[in-house]
Design a protein around this motif. Structure first.
Motif, PDB file in Angstrom:
ATOM      1  N   ASN A 110       0.771  -1.591   0.326  1.00  0.00           N
ATOM      2  CA  ASN A 110      -0.157   0.033   0.555  1.00  0.00           C
ATOM      3  C   ASN A 110       0.792   1.537   0.147  1.00  0.00           C
ATOM      4  O   ASN A 110       0.417   2.356  -0.886  1.00  0.00           O
ATOM      5  CB  ASN A 110      -0.604  -0.216   1.047  1.00  0.00           C
ATOM      6  CG  ASN A 110      -0.193   0.227   2.763  1.00  0.00           C
ATOM      7  OD1 ASN A 110       1.038  -0.958   2.634  1.00  0.00           O
ATOM      8  ND2 ASN A 110      -0.320   0.451   3.679  1.00  0.00           N
ATOM      9  N   GLN A 111       2.225   1.226   0.953  1.00  0.00           N
ATOM     10  CA  GLN A 111       2.710   2.652   0.669  1.00  0.00           C
ATOM     11  C   GLN A 111       3.360   2.344  -1.280  1.00  0.00           C
ATOM     12  O   GLN A 111       4.251   3.514  -1.130  1.00  0.00           O
ATOM     13  CB  GLN A 111       4.302   2.473   1.355  1.00  0.00           C
ATOM     14  CG  GLN A 111       3.861   2.150   2.914  1.00  0.00           C
ATOM     15  CD  GLN A 111       4.440   1.733   3.912  1.00  0.00           C
ATOM     16  OE1 GLN A 111       5.314   0.677   4.005  1.00  0.00           O
ATOM     17  NE2 GLN A 111       4.335   2.454   4.905  1.00  0.00           N
ATOM     18  N   GLY A 112       4.216   1.227  -1.637  1.00  0.00           N
ATOM     19  CA  GLY A 112       4.370   1.441  -2.773  1.00  0.00           C
ATOM     20  C   GLY A 112       3.105   2.336  -4.153  1.00  0.00           C
ATOM     21  O   GLY A 112       4.033   3.068  -5.505  1.00  0.00           O
ATOM     22  N   TYR A 113       1.548   1.661  -3.372  1.00  0.00           N
ATOM     23  CA  TYR A 113       1.089   2.258  -4.531  1.00  0.00           C
ATOM     24  C   TYR A 113       1.234   4.046  -4.244  1.00  0.00           C
ATOM     25  O   TYR A 113       0.721   4.483  -4.788  1.00  0.00           O
ATOM     26  CB  TYR A 113      -0.959   1.616  -3.921  1.00  0.00           C
ATOM     27  CG  TYR A 113      -1.367   1.349  -4.705  1.00  0.00           C
ATOM     28  CD1 TYR A 113      -1.917   1.415  -6.025  1.00  0.00           C
ATOM     29  CD2 TYR A 113      -1.886   3.245  -4.468  1.00  0.00           C
ATOM     30  CE1 TYR A 113      -3.058   1.183  -6.841  1.00  0.00           C
ATOM     31  CE2 TYR A 113      -3.389   3.515  -5.459  1.00  0.00           C
ATOM     32  CZ  TYR A 113      -3.699   2.443  -6.674  1.00  0.00           C
ATOM     33  OH  TYR A 113      -5.060   2.885  -7.056  1.00  0.00           O
ATOM     34  N   ARG A 114       0.494   4.642  -2.958  1.00  0.00           N
ATOM     35  CA  ARG A 114       0.894   5.692  -2.544  1.00  0.00           C
ATOM     36  C   ARG A 114       2.016   6.409  -3.080  1.00  0.00           C
ATOM     37  O   ARG A 114       2.336   7.373  -3.546  1.00  0.00           O
ATOM     38  CB  ARG A 114       1.102   5.883  -1.546  1.00  0.00           C
ATOM     39  CG  ARG A 114      -1.268   5.504  -0.541  1.00  0.00           C
ATOM     40  CD  ARG A 114      -1.427   6.277   0.914  1.00  0.00           C
ATOM     41  NE  ARG A 114      -0.056   5.999   2.013  1.00  0.00           N
ATOM     42  CZ  ARG A 114      -0.303   5.018   2.589  1.00  0.00           C
ATOM     43  NH1 ARG A 114      -1.151   4.083   2.820  1.00  0.00           N
ATOM     44  NH2 ARG A 114       0.758   4.874   3.109  1.00  0.00           N
ATOM     45  N   ALA A 115       2.681   5.920  -2.625  1.00  0.00           N
ATOM     46  CA  ALA A 115       4.241   6.200  -3.402  1.00  0.00           C
ATOM     47  C   ALA A 115       4.258   6.731  -5.257  1.00  0.00           C
ATOM     48  O   ALA A 115       4.721   7.764  -5.773  1.00  0.00           O
ATOM     49  CB  ALA A 115       5.299   6.270  -3.008  1.00  0.00           C
ATOM     50  N   ALA A 116       3.568   5.738  -5.824  1.00  0.00           N
ATOM     51  CA  ALA A 116       3.769   5.736  -7.201  1.00  0.00           C
ATOM     52  C   ALA A 116       2.305   6.618  -7.941  1.00  0.00           C
ATOM     53  O   ALA A 116       2.941   7.209  -8.869  1.00  0.00           O
ATOM     54  CB  ALA A 116       3.657   4.537  -7.868  1.00  0.00           C
TER      55      ALA A 116
END
Length: 339
Positions: free
Chosen positions: A227-233
């Protein structure tokens, strides 16, 4: 009536050697006293007769139990570094040792009793292993007997430590993207822990070598989860001058990036190249597209740590330098030339 079990004397007669030679070879106490040809005949005879030394008798003679104790913080109870224990177990078995593993699950106060329990069972050596790269202050028992650290290190270097070469792994991943023509490369890093900082160091080193200035570096503290990767992307890839390639903190962050790219209609790898880190089992190779990533050599780390302990048990001097194990770059379908 059950068939009679073969004895050391039977092996000696078949191999044409003395019984003491059989004992030395099969108990690992050769020390140059038995020729290589005789050693081969003894092992072949033992195999033919299905002979194994009595482990209790061997233990009494050698004052050893032929066991090693491994204490981990989360390896057994998490899905991320199990290959470390697997590598350690295989290396130990190859030299006639068994492994006893205790996982503390990060529960305060569990480590001390775990060490005591292993010592009560008279393990011949100790290994402390962690799921993520971090410092570890070894207690007295680790310094008093053959011991090593796996995927962690003593800041004062009192124990052998076997750790991944995070800097070179990250640098090589960045160099791959540069070789593919990418110049707008973002690093979505973990946080301020040891592995994240070393991976950032490798990224910056490759960017500098390519002649890109600090202003061209794009480092975003992201975290370690999907989920952190999704938000950062979502944040990075909506910028007008968005990156054409992303180096992710790990494969879970890379998974989040791929999910966002699919949602936003960004084609990977045609419009965006993505590189992960870990080569996480059952994840990286099965993503769509399959993920280019840097493999953490957990099995090799476990095996080398066991080798260090067993070498010390057999009389080698304790070597306390850190062993850097290469992190191979695994190229798959998530990377392509810059658009």
């Amino acid at each position: 009536m059950a068939a009679r079990k073969a004895t050391a004397l039977d092996v000696a007669k078949l191999a044409g050697v003395s019984r003491s030679a059989v004992s030395m070879v099969l108990n690992g106490n050769i020390k140059g006293n038995v020729s290589k040809d005789a050693q081969e005949r003894i092992r072949a005879a033992a195999k033919e007769l299905n002979y194994l030394p009595n482990p209790v008798a061997v233990s009494l003679r050698n004052q050893r139990t032929a066991t090693l104790g491994i204490i981990t913080d989360e390896i057994v109870t998490s899905p991320f570094a199990g290959r470390l224990v697997s590598g350690a177990t295989n290396a130990a078995l190859a030299r006639g040792y068994m492994i006893l593993v205790v996982d503390t699950e990060h529960i305060p106060g569990r480590e001390g009793p775990a060490i005591e329990a292993l010592q009560h069972r008279r393990v011949d050596g100790l290994i402390y292993a962690t799921g993520s790269l971090q410092p570890y202050i070894p207690s007295g028992p680790f310094r008093a007997q053959p011991a090593a650290l796996a995927n962690c290190f003593d800041p004062e270097d009192r124990l052998p430590a076997v750790v991944p070469d995070e800097v070179t792994g990250s640098r090589r991943a960045t160099e791959l993207l540069l070789e593919l023509g990418h110049r707008r490369i973002a690093l979505l890093g973990g946080d301020d822990d040891n592995a994240a900082l070393l991976r950032e160091q490798g990224y910056r080193s490759a960017m500098d070598r390519a002649g890109l200035t600090a202003g061209d570096h794009q480092v975003i503290v992201t975290g370690w989860d999907i989920n952190q990767g999704y938000r950062a992307a979502e944040s990075v890839l909506q910028e007008p001058d968005r990156p054409t390639a992303i180096l992710a903190a790990n494969d879970r962050v890379a998974t989040g990036i791929l999910l966002y790219a699919a949602t936003a209609g960004i084609q990977v790898p045609q419009q965006l190249s993505v590189v992960g880190y870990d080569d996480q089992q059952n994840v990286a190779a099965n993503l769509v597209p399959a993920l280019t990533t840097v493999a953490l050599p957990h099995a090799e780390i476990g095996a080398i740590a066991v080798k260090r302990v067993l070498d010390e048990l057999e009389g080698s001097e304790r070597r306390t330098e850190r062993v850097l194990v290469p992190c191979p770059l695994i190229t798959r379908q998530s990377t392509a030339p810059a658009p």
